[in-house]
Write a protein that holds these residues in place. Structure first.
Motif, PDB file in Angstrom:
ATOM      1  N   UNK A  45       0.840  -1.208   0.000  1.00 16.40           N
ATOM      2  CA  UNK A  45       0.000   0.000   0.000  1.00 16.40           C
ATOM      3  C   UNK A  45       0.875   1.258   0.000  1.00 16.40           C
ATOM      4  N   UNK A  46       1.996   1.218   0.745  1.00 15.09           N
ATOM      5  CA  UNK A  46       2.926   2.364   0.718  1.00 15.09           C
ATOM      6  C   UNK A  46       3.431   2.620  -0.696  1.00 15.09           C
ATOM      7  N   UNK A  47       3.818   1.529  -1.392  1.00 13.10           N
ATOM      8  CA  UNK A  47       4.364   1.687  -2.750  1.00 13.10           C
ATOM      9  C   UNK A  47       3.264   2.145  -3.714  1.00 13.10           C
ATOM     10  N   UNK A  48       2.056   1.619  -3.530  1.00 18.88           N
ATOM     11  CA  UNK A  48       0.932   1.976  -4.399  1.00 18.88           C
ATOM     12  C   UNK A  48       0.645   3.480  -4.368  1.00 18.88           C
ATOM     13  N   UNK A  49       0.751   4.075  -3.179  1.00 20.69           N
ATOM     14  CA  UNK A  49       0.263   5.451  -2.988  1.00 20.69           C
ATOM     15  C   UNK A  49       1.380   6.492  -2.924  1.00 20.69           C
ATOM     16  N   UNK A  50       2.632   6.036  -2.906  1.00 25.39           N
ATOM     17  CA  UNK A  50       3.728   6.983  -2.704  1.00 25.39           C
ATOM     18  C   UNK A  50       3.784   8.008  -3.847  1.00 25.39           C
ATOM     19  N   UNK A  51       4.011   9.265  -3.485  1.00 27.64           N
ATOM     20  CA  UNK A  51       4.162  10.326  -4.478  1.00 27.64           C
ATOM     21  C   UNK A  51       2.852  10.922  -4.979  1.00 27.64           C
ATOM     22  N   UNK A  52       1.705  10.402  -4.524  1.00 29.75           N
ATOM     23  CA  UNK A  52       0.434  10.980  -4.985  1.00 29.75           C
ATOM     24  C   UNK A  52       0.231  12.371  -4.389  1.00 29.75           C
TER      25      UNK A  52
END
Ligand code: SAM
Length: 233
Positions: A45-52
Protein backbone atom coordinates in the motif's frame (compact mmCIF):
# COMPACT_ATOMS: atom_id res chain seq x y z
CA UNK A 1 -17.42 16.88 -5.15
CA UNK A 2 -19.22 13.67 -4.20
CA UNK A 3 -22.96 13.87 -4.62
CA UNK A 4 -23.68 12.05 -1.35
CA UNK A 5 -21.68 12.02 1.85
CA UNK A 6 -21.04 8.99 4.02
CA UNK A 7 -23.52 7.90 6.65
CA UNK A 8 -22.93 5.09 9.10
CA UNK A 9 -24.92 1.96 8.21
CA UNK A 10 -28.40 1.98 9.62
CA UNK A 11 -28.74 5.76 9.91
CA UNK A 12 -31.49 7.27 7.80
CA UNK A 13 -32.83 6.03 4.48
CA UNK A 14 -30.23 4.52 2.20
CA UNK A 15 -30.86 3.20 -1.32
CA UNK A 16 -30.41 -0.55 -1.88
CA UNK A 17 -26.68 -1.32 -1.91
CA UNK A 18 -25.11 -1.89 -5.31
CA UNK A 19 -23.07 -4.71 -3.76
CA UNK A 20 -24.35 -6.95 -0.97
CA UNK A 21 -21.90 -9.56 0.32
CA UNK A 22 -22.31 -9.50 4.12
CA UNK A 23 -20.47 -12.78 4.81
CA UNK A 24 -17.57 -11.94 2.55
CA UNK A 25 -17.43 -8.43 4.01
CA UNK A 26 -17.04 -9.86 7.52
CA UNK A 27 -14.37 -12.29 6.38
CA UNK A 28 -12.48 -9.59 4.41
CA UNK A 29 -12.59 -7.13 7.29
CA UNK A 30 -10.73 -9.63 9.48
CA UNK A 31 -8.43 -11.24 6.91
CA UNK A 32 -7.29 -7.97 5.34
CA UNK A 33 -6.11 -6.55 8.66
CA UNK A 34 -3.95 -9.67 9.25
CA UNK A 35 -2.59 -9.43 5.70
CA UNK A 36 -1.21 -5.95 6.40
CA UNK A 37 1.67 -7.42 8.37
CA UNK A 38 1.59 -11.17 7.71
CA UNK A 39 1.43 -10.89 3.91
CA UNK A 40 3.27 -7.57 3.55
CA UNK A 41 0.20 -5.70 2.28
CA UNK A 42 1.11 -2.61 4.32
CA UNK A 43 4.34 -2.24 2.31
CA UNK A 44 2.47 -2.75 -0.97
CA UNK A 45 0.00 0.00 0.00
CA UNK A 46 2.93 2.36 0.72
CA UNK A 47 4.36 1.69 -2.75
CA UNK A 48 0.93 1.98 -4.40
CA UNK A 49 0.26 5.45 -2.99
CA UNK A 50 3.73 6.98 -2.70
CA UNK A 51 4.16 10.33 -4.48
CA UNK A 52 0.43 10.98 -4.99
CA UNK A 53 -0.85 14.53 -4.60
CA UNK A 54 -4.01 16.61 -5.06
CA UNK A 55 -7.54 15.18 -5.26
CA UNK A 56 -7.76 11.40 -5.30
CA UNK A 57 -10.69 9.03 -5.83
CA UNK A 58 -10.32 5.48 -4.51
CA UNK A 59 -12.64 2.88 -6.03
CA UNK A 60 -13.91 0.03 -3.84
CA UNK A 61 -12.09 1.22 -0.75
CA UNK A 62 -13.21 -1.76 1.36
CA UNK A 63 -12.56 -1.21 5.06
CA UNK A 64 -10.24 1.70 4.32
CA UNK A 65 -6.85 0.09 4.80
CA UNK A 66 -5.24 2.38 2.22
CA UNK A 67 -6.23 5.54 4.08
CA UNK A 68 -3.31 5.51 6.55
CA UNK A 69 -0.84 5.26 3.65
CA UNK A 70 -1.78 8.40 1.69
CA UNK A 71 1.03 10.98 1.58
CA UNK A 72 0.34 14.40 3.08
CA UNK A 73 0.46 16.05 -0.39
CA UNK A 74 -2.96 14.46 -1.05
CA UNK A 75 -5.50 17.21 -0.37
CA UNK A 76 -8.63 15.01 -0.36
CA UNK A 77 -9.65 11.39 -0.93
CA UNK A 78 -13.15 10.48 -2.11
CA UNK A 79 -13.47 6.77 -1.23
CA UNK A 80 -16.23 4.91 -3.08
CA UNK A 81 -17.48 1.74 -1.37
CA UNK A 82 -20.72 -0.07 -2.28
CA UNK A 83 -20.79 -2.70 0.50
CA UNK A 84 -22.50 -1.50 3.66
CA UNK A 85 -20.39 -3.17 6.38
CA UNK A 86 -17.10 -2.37 4.65
CA UNK A 87 -18.27 1.21 4.13
CA UNK A 88 -19.02 1.56 7.84
CA UNK A 89 -15.52 0.31 8.67
CA UNK A 90 -14.07 2.68 6.06
CA UNK A 91 -15.81 5.62 7.75
CA UNK A 92 -14.05 4.61 11.00
CA UNK A 93 -10.69 4.35 9.19
CA UNK A 94 -11.29 7.77 7.63
CA UNK A 95 -11.53 9.33 11.09
CA UNK A 96 -7.99 8.08 11.84
CA UNK A 97 -6.46 9.04 8.46
CA UNK A 98 -3.82 11.76 8.14
CA UNK A 99 -5.55 13.28 5.09
CA UNK A 100 -9.23 14.24 4.60
CA UNK A 101 -11.22 11.19 3.43
CA UNK A 102 -14.89 11.30 2.40
CA UNK A 103 -16.43 7.80 2.23
CA UNK A 104 -19.25 7.64 -0.31
CA UNK A 105 -21.65 4.86 -1.35
CA UNK A 106 -21.53 4.00 -5.03
CA UNK A 107 -20.24 1.60 -7.64
CA UNK A 108 -17.41 1.84 -10.15
CA UNK A 109 -19.83 1.46 -13.06
CA UNK A 110 -21.67 4.70 -12.17
CA UNK A 111 -19.41 6.95 -10.09
CA UNK A 112 -21.41 9.62 -8.23
CA UNK A 113 -18.92 12.42 -8.99
CA UNK A 114 -18.32 15.09 -11.64
CA UNK A 115 -16.19 14.54 -14.73
CA UNK A 116 -12.46 15.39 -14.73
CA UNK A 117 -12.58 16.22 -11.02
CA UNK A 118 -9.60 14.14 -9.83
CA UNK A 119 -5.82 14.17 -10.21
CA UNK A 120 -5.53 10.45 -9.41
CA UNK A 121 -7.56 7.24 -9.20
CA UNK A 122 -6.56 4.39 -6.89
CA UNK A 123 -7.55 0.79 -7.68
CA UNK A 124 -6.52 -1.88 -5.22
CA UNK A 125 -7.90 -5.39 -5.53
CA UNK A 126 -11.14 -4.12 -7.07
CA UNK A 127 -11.14 -4.76 -10.85
CA UNK A 128 -11.45 -8.47 -9.99
CA UNK A 129 -14.82 -7.76 -8.36
CA UNK A 130 -16.58 -5.09 -10.42
CA UNK A 131 -19.47 -6.42 -12.52
CA UNK A 132 -18.50 -4.67 -15.76
CA UNK A 133 -14.79 -3.88 -16.17
CA UNK A 134 -14.98 -1.82 -19.43
CA UNK A 135 -17.84 0.27 -18.03
CA UNK A 136 -15.99 0.83 -14.73
CA UNK A 137 -12.82 1.87 -16.56
CA UNK A 138 -14.87 4.20 -18.78
CA UNK A 139 -16.18 5.87 -15.62
CA UNK A 140 -12.68 6.07 -14.15
CA UNK A 141 -11.47 7.75 -17.31
CA UNK A 142 -14.39 10.20 -17.15
CA UNK A 143 -13.68 11.35 -13.59
CA UNK A 144 -9.91 11.66 -14.05
CA UNK A 145 -8.56 14.90 -15.48
CA UNK A 146 -6.62 14.61 -18.76
CA UNK A 147 -3.06 13.65 -17.81
CA UNK A 148 -4.27 12.29 -14.44
CA UNK A 149 -2.78 9.13 -13.00
CA UNK A 150 -4.19 5.68 -12.13
CA UNK A 151 -2.33 3.74 -9.45
CA UNK A 152 -3.26 0.07 -9.41
CA UNK A 153 -2.58 -3.06 -7.41
CA UNK A 154 -4.66 -5.87 -8.86
CA UNK A 155 -4.57 -9.64 -9.07
CA UNK A 156 -5.40 -11.66 -12.18
CA UNK A 157 -4.44 -14.35 -14.65
CA UNK A 158 -1.01 -15.83 -14.04
CA UNK A 159 1.22 -18.88 -13.90
CA UNK A 160 1.32 -21.62 -16.54
CA UNK A 161 -1.43 -23.43 -18.48
CA UNK A 162 -2.49 -25.58 -15.51
CA UNK A 163 -2.95 -22.51 -13.33
CA UNK A 164 -4.92 -20.73 -16.11
CA UNK A 165 -7.29 -23.69 -16.34
CA UNK A 166 -7.68 -23.73 -12.55
CA UNK A 167 -8.37 -19.99 -12.42
CA UNK A 168 -10.99 -20.19 -15.19
CA UNK A 169 -12.66 -23.23 -13.62
CA UNK A 170 -12.89 -21.49 -10.25
CA UNK A 171 -14.26 -18.34 -11.91
CA UNK A 172 -17.04 -20.34 -13.54
CA UNK A 173 -18.01 -22.15 -10.34
CA UNK A 174 -17.49 -21.32 -6.69
CA UNK A 175 -14.99 -18.47 -6.54
CA UNK A 176 -17.21 -15.45 -7.24
CA UNK A 177 -19.84 -16.89 -4.89
CA UNK A 178 -17.53 -17.29 -1.91
CA UNK A 179 -15.36 -14.22 -2.42
CA UNK A 180 -17.71 -11.31 -2.93
CA UNK A 181 -17.90 -11.45 -6.74
CA UNK A 182 -14.12 -11.73 -7.21
CA UNK A 183 -12.66 -13.33 -10.38
CA UNK A 184 -9.23 -14.91 -10.70
CA UNK A 185 -8.55 -14.85 -14.44
CA UNK A 186 -9.10 -11.21 -15.36
CA UNK A 187 -6.28 -9.25 -16.99
CA UNK A 188 -6.12 -5.78 -15.42
CA UNK A 189 -3.22 -4.42 -17.49
CA UNK A 190 -4.87 -5.44 -20.78
CA UNK A 191 -8.17 -3.99 -19.57
CA UNK A 192 -6.58 -0.63 -18.72
CA UNK A 193 -4.91 -0.50 -22.14
CA UNK A 194 -8.17 -1.41 -23.91
CA UNK A 195 -9.93 1.39 -22.02
CA UNK A 196 -7.53 3.95 -23.49
CA UNK A 197 -5.09 4.44 -20.62
CA UNK A 198 -1.36 4.81 -21.26
CA UNK A 199 0.53 2.21 -19.26
CA UNK A 200 3.40 3.51 -17.15
CA UNK A 201 5.80 1.29 -15.23
CA UNK A 202 4.27 -1.80 -13.65
CA UNK A 203 5.64 -4.94 -12.13
CA UNK A 204 4.47 -8.39 -11.25
CA UNK A 205 4.16 -9.14 -7.55
CA UNK A 206 3.34 -12.45 -5.89
CA UNK A 207 1.03 -12.21 -2.89
CA UNK A 208 2.04 -13.63 -0.52
CA UNK A 209 5.59 -12.83 -1.65
CA UNK A 210 6.85 -16.04 -0.07
CA UNK A 211 5.00 -19.22 0.74
CA UNK A 212 2.26 -21.04 -1.15
CA UNK A 213 1.33 -19.94 -4.68
CA UNK A 214 -2.44 -19.54 -4.83
CA UNK A 215 -4.74 -18.86 -7.82
CA UNK A 216 -5.10 -15.33 -6.39
CA UNK A 217 -1.33 -14.77 -5.97
CA UNK A 218 -0.58 -13.21 -9.38
CA UNK A 219 -0.64 -9.45 -8.81
CA UNK A 220 0.46 -6.40 -10.70
CA UNK A 221 1.47 -3.06 -9.14
CA UNK A 222 1.79 -0.05 -11.38
CA UNK A 223 0.80 3.25 -12.92
CA UNK A 224 -1.29 4.30 -15.90
CA UNK A 225 -2.38 7.69 -17.22
CA UNK A 226 -5.38 9.21 -18.90
CA UNK A 227 -3.69 10.66 -21.98
CA UNK A 228 -3.38 14.45 -21.91
CA UNK A 229 -4.37 14.45 -25.59
CA UNK A 230 -7.55 12.42 -26.00
CA UNK A 231 -7.89 9.77 -28.69
CA UNK A 232 -11.22 8.02 -29.33
CA UNK A 233 -11.32 4.64 -27.48
C1 SAM B 1 -11.00 -7.36 -2.18
S1 SAM B 1 -11.85 -5.97 -1.65
C2 SAM B 1 -10.54 -4.72 -1.71
C3 SAM B 1 -10.79 -3.58 -0.79
C4 SAM B 1 -9.72 -2.48 -0.78
N1 SAM B 1 -9.61 -1.82 -2.07
C5 SAM B 1 -8.39 -2.99 -0.34
O1 SAM B 1 -7.40 -2.71 -1.00
O2 SAM B 1 -8.33 -3.62 0.73
C6 SAM B 1 -12.85 -5.55 -3.07
C7 SAM B 1 -13.68 -4.33 -2.84
O3 SAM B 1 -14.34 -3.96 -4.06
C8 SAM B 1 -15.65 -3.55 -3.73
N2 SAM B 1 -16.49 -3.66 -4.93
C9 SAM B 1 -17.13 -4.75 -5.42
N3 SAM B 1 -17.83 -4.43 -6.51
C10 SAM B 1 -17.64 -3.11 -6.73
C11 SAM B 1 -18.11 -2.18 -7.70
N4 SAM B 1 -18.90 -2.56 -8.69
N5 SAM B 1 -17.72 -0.90 -7.58
C12 SAM B 1 -16.89 -0.50 -6.60
N6 SAM B 1 -16.41 -1.33 -5.65
C13 SAM B 1 -16.78 -2.62 -5.71
C14 SAM B 1 -16.04 -4.51 -2.61
O4 SAM B 1 -17.17 -4.04 -1.89
C15 SAM B 1 -14.76 -4.52 -1.81
O5 SAM B 1 -14.69 -3.46 -0.91
Amino acid sequence: MALRSARPAGSGKVARDAVHHPLFARFYARMSVNAETRMGMGGVRDRLLSGLSGRVIEIGAGNGLNFAHYPSAVSEVVAIEPERLLRKLAVESALRAGVPVDVVPGAAEALPVKSEAFDAVVLSLVLCSVRDVPRALGEIRRVLRPGGVVRFFEHGRGGGPAMHVTQRALDRTVWPLVSGGCHLSREPVAALRAAGFELGPYRRVMMPERGPVLPSSYCVLGTAWRPAEERPV
